[in-house]
Scaffold this motif. Structure first.
Motif, PDB file in Angstrom:
ATOM      1  N   ASN A 111       0.839  -1.199   0.000  1.00 16.11           N
ATOM      2  CA  ASN A 111       0.000   0.000   0.000  1.00 16.11           C
ATOM      3  C   ASN A 111       0.876   1.252   0.000  1.00 16.11           C
ATOM      4  O   ASN A 111       1.914   1.297   0.648  1.00 16.11           O
ATOM      5  N   THR A 112       0.428   2.299  -0.719  1.00 17.66           N
ATOM      6  CA  THR A 112       1.241   3.517  -0.862  1.00 17.66           C
ATOM      7  C   THR A 112       1.552   4.166   0.484  1.00 17.66           C
ATOM      8  O   THR A 112       2.710   4.482   0.787  1.00 17.66           O
ATOM      9  N   ASN A 113       0.536   4.360   1.318  1.00 18.70           N
ATOM     10  CA  ASN A 113       0.767   5.033   2.603  1.00 18.70           C
ATOM     11  C   ASN A 113       1.656   4.197   3.515  1.00 18.70           C
ATOM     12  O   ASN A 113       2.538   4.728   4.200  1.00 18.70           O
ATOM     13  N   ASN A 114       1.422   2.896   3.548  1.00 14.77           N
ATOM     14  CA  ASN A 114       2.278   2.014   4.354  1.00 14.77           C
ATOM     15  C   ASN A 114       3.721   2.063   3.861  1.00 14.77           C
ATOM     16  O   ASN A 114       4.663   2.084   4.651  1.00 14.77           O
TER      17      ASN A 114
ATOM     18  N   LEU B 147       8.456  11.800   4.553  1.00 15.89           N
ATOM     19  CA  LEU B 147       7.753  10.646   3.997  1.00 15.89           C
ATOM     20  C   LEU B 147       6.777  10.038   5.010  1.00 15.89           C
ATOM     21  O   LEU B 147       5.665   9.636   4.648  1.00 15.89           O
ATOM     22  N   ILE B 148       7.200   9.964   6.260  1.00 18.65           N
ATOM     23  CA  ILE B 148       6.311   9.430   7.310  1.00 18.65           C
ATOM     24  C   ILE B 148       5.079  10.313   7.443  1.00 18.65           C
ATOM     25  O   ILE B 148       3.943   9.812   7.524  1.00 18.65           O
ATOM     26  N   TYR B 149       5.276  11.620   7.430  1.00 22.73           N
ATOM     27  CA  TYR B 149       4.158  12.561   7.531  1.00 22.73           C
ATOM     28  C   TYR B 149       3.209  12.403   6.345  1.00 22.73           C
ATOM     29  O   TYR B 149       1.980  12.360   6.504  1.00 22.73           O
ATOM     30  N   GLN B 150       3.803  12.273   5.130  1.00 18.62           N
ATOM     31  CA  GLN B 150       2.989  12.110   3.932  1.00 18.62           C
ATOM     32  C   GLN B 150       2.195  10.810   3.977  1.00 18.62           C
ATOM     33  O   GLN B 150       1.040  10.754   3.554  1.00 18.62           O
ATOM     34  N   GLY B 151       2.810   9.748   4.506  1.00 24.76           N
ATOM     35  CA  GLY B 151       2.135   8.458   4.590  1.00 24.76           C
ATOM     36  C   GLY B 151       1.003   8.457   5.613  1.00 24.76           C
ATOM     37  O   GLY B 151      -0.055   7.869   5.376  1.00 24.76           O
ATOM     38  N   ILE B 152       1.219   9.132   6.745  1.00 21.43           N
ATOM     39  CA  ILE B 152       0.210   9.154   7.811  1.00 21.43           C
ATOM     40  C   ILE B 152      -0.975  10.031   7.422  1.00 21.43           C
ATOM     41  O   ILE B 152      -2.133   9.678   7.650  1.00 21.43           O
ATOM     42  N   THR B 153      -0.673  11.177   6.798  1.00 24.96           N
ATOM     43  CA  THR B 153      -1.749  12.120   6.462  1.00 24.96           C
ATOM     44  C   THR B 153      -2.398  11.821   5.121  1.00 24.96           C
ATOM     45  O   THR B 153      -3.443  12.402   4.801  1.00 24.96           O
ATOM     46  N   GLY B 154      -1.728  10.955   4.316  1.00 29.62           N
ATOM     47  CA  GLY B 154      -2.269  10.663   2.982  1.00 29.62           C
ATOM     48  C   GLY B 154      -3.424   9.734   3.014  1.00 29.62           C
ATOM     49  O   GLY B 154      -4.146   9.550   2.042  1.00 29.62           O
TER      50      GLY B 154
END
Length: 273
Positions: free
Chosen positions: A102-105, A266-273
């Motif tokens: 998965n993209t966010n993961n 990247l972590i922020y983008q994954g969590i908020t995405g």
């Protein structure tokens, strides 16, 4: 403008990757994922295509750097081939793991991984190599100053470690040198310059295996790759030349800070995405 960004990205990633033996994918993959969130030109980028494109580009970074290091006579061919016995199958396993992620993961996992890598780069200069136990392969290297350095490794241990490195390469689209270079220095006693050069040969071979798998799965954005490859080719040569003439500690410090910033983003983008 986007094409210029890709050319500069390929050049910068290859220079830093070649200096440190990282391959450059650890910069290209997160950069592509971040760019995909800001401009429509990159909106088609997925974790799979970012990884596949990065690995294809790393073939050229690895080949360019390896040829330059071969001229410097700092490549341990035997060690590189033994490491590839593990990293090759590991890369194929990593490609298999990557196909359904998965993209966010992916963004969260990769961000955490990059931060861990930055920590490894921070401490590697302050840890002495572990003492080897039992029989194994022993090698020696004569540094430019005339000092002879002895290092060695157990093939079974080296193959096991390089399998994990190859898996991360196929999964995250990195060369694996971010893990392999510290392991070679800390566990096997490789001189840093020799570790970097040998790592680039292993990265070149592993990138061929994993990129072919990603190509067969349709995970390569060819237009992006064509823009990245020229910078990767010349950047590999430039990085090898810089590596020969300077200590890499300053580059390590800058790269460490850069990786932490990218990892958090990247972590922020994954969590908020």
């Amino acid at each position: 403008m986007e094409w210029i960004v890709l050319i500069i990205l390929g050049l910068a990633a290859a220079i830093l990757g070649s200096i440190m033996g990282l391959g450059g994918g650890i910069i290209i993959v997160p950069a592509l994922m971040i760019l995909s969130a800001y401009t429509a030109f990159f909106e088609g980028i997925t974790p799979q295509t970012a990884v596949g494109t990065s690995l294809l580009v790393m073939i050229f970074t690895g080949l360019s750097s390896t040829l330059a290091y071969m001229k410097q006579k700092t490549v341990d061919y035997k060690a590189a081939l033994i490491f590839f016995c593990g990293s090759g199958p590991g890369a194929l396993f990593g490609v298999w793991l990557n196909k359904d992620i998965n993209t966010n993961n992916f963004l969260v996992f990769f961000g955490c991984f990059i931060i861990i890598v930055s920590f490894i780069l921070m401490v590697r200069k302050y840890i002495k190599p572990l003492k080897r136990r039992g029989a194994g392969i022993t090698r020696s290297y004569t540094a430019p100053g005339g000092e002879t350095i002895t290092y060695g490794f157990q093939p079974s241990v080296a193959i096991a470690i390089s399998f994990v490195v190859g898996m991360c390469s196929g999964l995250f689209g990195i060369g694996g040198g971010s893990m392999m270079v510290p392991a070679m220095i800390l566990l096997f006693g490789f001189p840093p310059h020799l570790a970097v050069a040998t790592s680039m040969l292993m990265i070149f071979l592993s990138a061929i295996v994993s990129s072919l798998s990603h190509i067969s799965l349709g995970n390569v954005e060819w237009l992006y790759a064509l823009a990245l490859i020229p910078g990767a080719w010349y950047g590999g040569k430039i990085g090898a030349a810089i590596n020969r003439k300077m200590t890499s500690q300053a580059v390590v410090n800058m790269l460490r800070i850069f990786l932490v910033i990218i990892g958090i983003r990247l972590i922020y983008q994954g969590i908020t995405g």
